[in-house]
Design an enzyme around this catalytic site. Structure first.
Site, PDB file in Angstrom:
ATOM      1  N   HIS A  28       0.834  -1.200   0.000  1.00 52.08           N
ATOM      2  CA  HIS A  28       0.000   0.000   0.000  1.00 52.08           C
ATOM      3  C   HIS A  28       0.872   1.255   0.000  1.00 52.08           C
ATOM      4  O   HIS A  28       1.718   1.424   0.863  1.00 52.08           O
ATOM      5  CB  HIS A  28      -0.914  -0.023   1.220  1.00 52.08           C
ATOM      6  CG  HIS A  28      -1.903   1.080   1.230  1.00 52.08           C
ATOM      7  ND1 HIS A  28      -2.441   1.550   2.391  1.00 52.08           N
ATOM      8  CD2 HIS A  28      -2.470   1.813   0.242  1.00 52.08           C
ATOM      9  CE1 HIS A  28      -3.284   2.527   2.127  1.00 52.08           C
ATOM     10  NE2 HIS A  28      -3.322   2.697   0.829  1.00 52.08           N
TER      11      HIS A  28
ATOM     12  N   ASN B 245       3.548   9.481 -19.472  1.00 50.48           N
ATOM     13  CA  ASN B 245       4.077   8.928 -18.227  1.00 50.48           C
ATOM     14  C   ASN B 245       2.996   9.029 -17.156  1.00 50.48           C
ATOM     15  O   ASN B 245       2.262  10.014 -17.108  1.00 50.48           O
ATOM     16  CB  ASN B 245       5.292   9.734 -17.742  1.00 50.48           C
ATOM     17  CG  ASN B 245       6.352   9.871 -18.796  1.00 50.48           C
ATOM     18  OD1 ASN B 245       6.936   8.896 -19.216  1.00 50.48           O
ATOM     19  ND2 ASN B 245       6.598  11.098 -19.249  1.00 50.48           N
TER      20      ASN B 245
END
Length: 129
Positions: free
Chosen positions: A20, A120
């Site tokens: 996470h 990107n």
């Protein structure tokens, strides 16, 4: 052998090992990669593989809680995809210089052959619950 989804062994290993908050970058071949950040270089010639199919394959395997793209990304097709793909997660647009600084903290950069400027995205891993 998997029946579907992403088949690249190293990329799958990286995605499944993300915790996470970890960062994964899907990038064009021109994005500088900071020292110490792993590169999964998929480029085999100009334009191949394209950014969007790679991003879609990654997103099929990864829970994303946040995404960051560059303000400078101006290709209308790319912007539509960003807005569609990240409808369920916050999407920030930051200056390209800031995006490049974020890559310093990435677990890996997945380099595509895309030649569209600023193709990107920095993905922050979420949790499926």
């Amino acid at each position: 052998m998997r029946t579907d989804g992403l088949w690249h062994p190293r990329l799958l290993e990286i995605i499944t090992s993300l915790g996470h908050g970890d960062l994964l970058v899907v990038a064009d071949p021109g994005l500088p990669v900071p020292p110490g950040v792993e590169v999964v270089d998929l480029v085999w010639r100009r334009g191949e593989p394209a950014f969007l199919p790679v991003l879609e394959a990654v997103l099929d395997e990864l829970v994303v809680e946040h995404a960051t793209v560059a303000h400078e990304a101006a290709d209308p097709d790319l912007l539509v995809v960003f807005d569609q793909q990240f409808a369920g997660a916050p999407l920030d647009r930051v200056p390209h210089a800031r995006l490049k600084k974020l890559t310093r903290h990435a677990r890996a950069v997945v380099r595509t052959g895309e030649t569209t400027p600023y193709a990107n995205v920095v993905l922050r891993a979420g949790v499926p619950f």
